[in-house]
Design a protein around this motif. Structure first.
Motif, PDB file in Angstrom:
ATOM      1  N   TYR A 177       0.808  -1.343  -0.150  1.00  0.00           N
ATOM      2  CA  TYR A 177       0.020  -0.083  -0.118  1.00  0.00           C
ATOM      3  C   TYR A 177       0.969   1.378   0.033  1.00  0.00           C
ATOM      4  CZ  TYR A 177      -3.978  -2.895   1.209  1.00  0.00           C
ATOM      5  OH  TYR A 177      -4.674  -4.030   1.099  1.00  0.00           O
ATOM      6  N   ASP A 178       2.400   1.234   0.290  1.00  0.00           N
ATOM      7  CA  ASP A 178       2.914   2.226   0.341  1.00  0.00           C
ATOM      8  C   ASP A 178       2.913   3.165  -0.772  1.00  0.00           C
ATOM      9  OD1 ASP A 178       3.506   1.478   2.744  1.00  0.00           O
ATOM     10  OD2 ASP A 178       5.618   0.900   2.496  1.00  0.00           O
ATOM     11  N   PRO A 179       3.143   2.740  -1.858  1.00  0.00           N
ATOM     12  CA  PRO A 179       3.145   3.720  -3.256  1.00  0.00           C
ATOM     13  C   PRO A 179       1.861   4.394  -3.217  1.00  0.00           C
ATOM     14  CG  PRO A 179       3.952   1.476  -3.741  1.00  0.00           C
ATOM     15  CD  PRO A 179       3.316   1.449  -2.649  1.00  0.00           C
ATOM     16  N   ALA A 180       0.663   3.744  -3.127  1.00  0.00           N
ATOM     17  CA  ALA A 180      -0.734   4.534  -3.172  1.00  0.00           C
ATOM     18  C   ALA A 180      -0.907   5.487  -2.106  1.00  0.00           C
ATOM     19  CB  ALA A 180      -1.710   3.500  -3.022  1.00  0.00           C
ATOM     20  N   VAL A 181      -0.341   5.158  -0.909  1.00  0.00           N
ATOM     21  CA  VAL A 181      -0.320   6.121   0.317  1.00  0.00           C
ATOM     22  C   VAL A 181       0.593   7.327   0.195  1.00  0.00           C
ATOM     23  CG1 VAL A 181       0.342   6.437   2.737  1.00  0.00           C
ATOM     24  CG2 VAL A 181      -1.054   4.391   1.890  1.00  0.00           C
ATOM     25  N   ALA A 182       1.582   7.283  -0.442  1.00  0.00           N
ATOM     26  CA  ALA A 182       2.618   8.314  -0.677  1.00  0.00           C
ATOM     27  C   ALA A 182       1.934   8.955  -2.121  1.00  0.00           C
ATOM     28  CB  ALA A 182       3.975   7.773  -1.133  1.00  0.00           C
ATOM     29  N   ARG A 183       1.388   8.308  -2.928  1.00  0.00           N
ATOM     30  CA  ARG A 183       0.681   9.254  -4.060  1.00  0.00           C
ATOM     31  C   ARG A 183      -0.267  10.013  -3.534  1.00  0.00           C
ATOM     32  NH1 ARG A 183       0.004   5.104  -6.858  1.00  0.00           N
ATOM     33  NH2 ARG A 183      -2.214   4.919  -6.626  1.00  0.00           N
ATOM     34  N   PHE A 184      -1.156   9.728  -2.673  1.00  0.00           N
ATOM     35  CA  PHE A 184      -2.356  10.369  -2.254  1.00  0.00           C
ATOM     36  C   PHE A 184      -1.783  11.458  -1.198  1.00  0.00           C
ATOM     37  CE2 PHE A 184      -4.751   6.674  -3.654  1.00  0.00           C
ATOM     38  CZ  PHE A 184      -5.858   7.478  -4.617  1.00  0.00           C
ATOM     39  N   HIS A 185      -0.743  10.875  -0.317  1.00  0.00           N
ATOM     40  CA  HIS A 185      -0.253  12.144   0.723  1.00  0.00           C
ATOM     41  C   HIS A 185       0.210  13.359  -0.350  1.00  0.00           C
ATOM     42  CE1 HIS A 185       1.679  13.922   3.915  1.00  0.00           C
ATOM     43  NE2 HIS A 185       2.824  13.943   3.403  1.00  0.00           N
ATOM     44  N   ARG A 186       0.941  12.912  -1.300  1.00  0.00           N
ATOM     45  CA  ARG A 186       1.593  14.189  -2.113  1.00  0.00           C
ATOM     46  C   ARG A 186       0.424  14.821  -2.877  1.00  0.00           C
ATOM     47  NH1 ARG A 186       5.533  16.452  -1.562  1.00  0.00           N
ATOM     48  NH2 ARG A 186       3.946  18.145  -1.457  1.00  0.00           N
ATOM     49  N   ALA A 187      -0.742  14.188  -3.364  1.00  0.00           N
ATOM     50  CA  ALA A 187      -1.948  14.987  -4.080  1.00  0.00           C
ATOM     51  C   ALA A 187      -2.445  15.907  -2.824  1.00  0.00           C
ATOM     52  CB  ALA A 187      -2.753  13.987  -4.479  1.00  0.00           C
ATOM     53  N   SER A 188      -2.589  15.438  -1.651  1.00  0.00           N
ATOM     54  CA  SER A 188      -3.078  16.195  -0.377  1.00  0.00           C
ATOM     55  C   SER A 188      -2.341  17.515  -0.593  1.00  0.00           C
ATOM     56  CB  SER A 188      -3.340  15.582   0.733  1.00  0.00           C
ATOM     57  OG  SER A 188      -2.008  14.873   1.451  1.00  0.00           O
ATOM     58  N   GLN A 189      -1.055  17.400  -0.318  1.00  0.00           N
ATOM     59  CA  GLN A 189      -0.203  18.391  -0.045  1.00  0.00           C
ATOM     60  C   GLN A 189      -0.146  19.301  -1.004  1.00  0.00           C
ATOM     61  OE1 GLN A 189       1.663  18.645   3.295  1.00  0.00           O
ATOM     62  NE2 GLN A 189       0.119  16.957   3.308  1.00  0.00           N
ATOM     63  N   ASP A 190      -0.139  18.808  -2.362  1.00  0.00           N
ATOM     64  CA  ASP A 190      -0.206  19.781  -3.648  1.00  0.00           C
ATOM     65  C   ASP A 190      -1.441  20.541  -3.326  1.00  0.00           C
ATOM     66  OD1 ASP A 190       2.081  19.003  -4.366  1.00  0.00           O
ATOM     67  OD2 ASP A 190       1.273  17.387  -5.748  1.00  0.00           O
ATOM     68  N   THR A 191      -2.717  19.962  -3.016  1.00  0.00           N
ATOM     69  CA  THR A 191      -3.897  20.654  -3.027  1.00  0.00           C
ATOM     70  C   THR A 191      -3.864  21.639  -1.792  1.00  0.00           C
ATOM     71  OG1 THR A 191      -5.244  18.862  -3.623  1.00  0.00           O
ATOM     72  CG2 THR A 191      -6.323  20.329  -2.406  1.00  0.00           C
ATOM     73  N   LEU A 192      -3.204  21.343  -0.705  1.00  0.00           N
ATOM     74  CA  LEU A 192      -3.299  22.184   0.371  1.00  0.00           C
ATOM     75  C   LEU A 192      -2.336  23.459  -0.087  1.00  0.00           C
ATOM     76  CD1 LEU A 192      -3.899  22.807   3.229  1.00  0.00           C
ATOM     77  CD2 LEU A 192      -1.760  21.447   3.997  1.00  0.00           C
TER      78      LEU A 192
END
Length: 90
Positions: free
Chosen positions: A10-25
């Motif tokens: 699950y690590d790649p998906a978690v990292a991808r969604f975390h990056r997307a959340s930081q970009d949105t923020l």
């Protein structure tokens, strides 16, 4: 479900969604991050699950405030650790 915590698949998906959340923020932030109408906000941080009627009102309030471009963030002092008991138990 608890096995997923130790499953590195699950690590790649978690990292991808975390990056997307930081970009949105728009910069580094903690968790949780919510995106409403393409604008990111840190939070909401709840110390317990709201009652169903409060949950709907909270969602509507978040959506309403997010539509105001000047809205940044409401804050209040730390209210203690989260409680995951149901509202009937409190």
């Amino acid at each position: 479900m608890s096995g997923a915590l130790d499953d590195s698949a699950y690590d790649p998906a978690v990292a991808r969604f975390h990056r997307a959340s930081q970009d949105t923020l728009g910069g580094p932030g903690g968790s949780p991050i919510i995106s409403i109408g393409g604008r990111g906000f840190a939070g909401p941080v709840l110390t317990a699950p709201p009652r169903p009627d409060q949950g709907r009102a909270l969602r509507e309030a978040l959506v309403t405030t997010a539509t105001v471009p000047e809205f940044a963030a409401p804050q209040r002092p730390y209210q203690g650790p989260p409680s995951f008991s149901s509202t009937e138990e409190r």
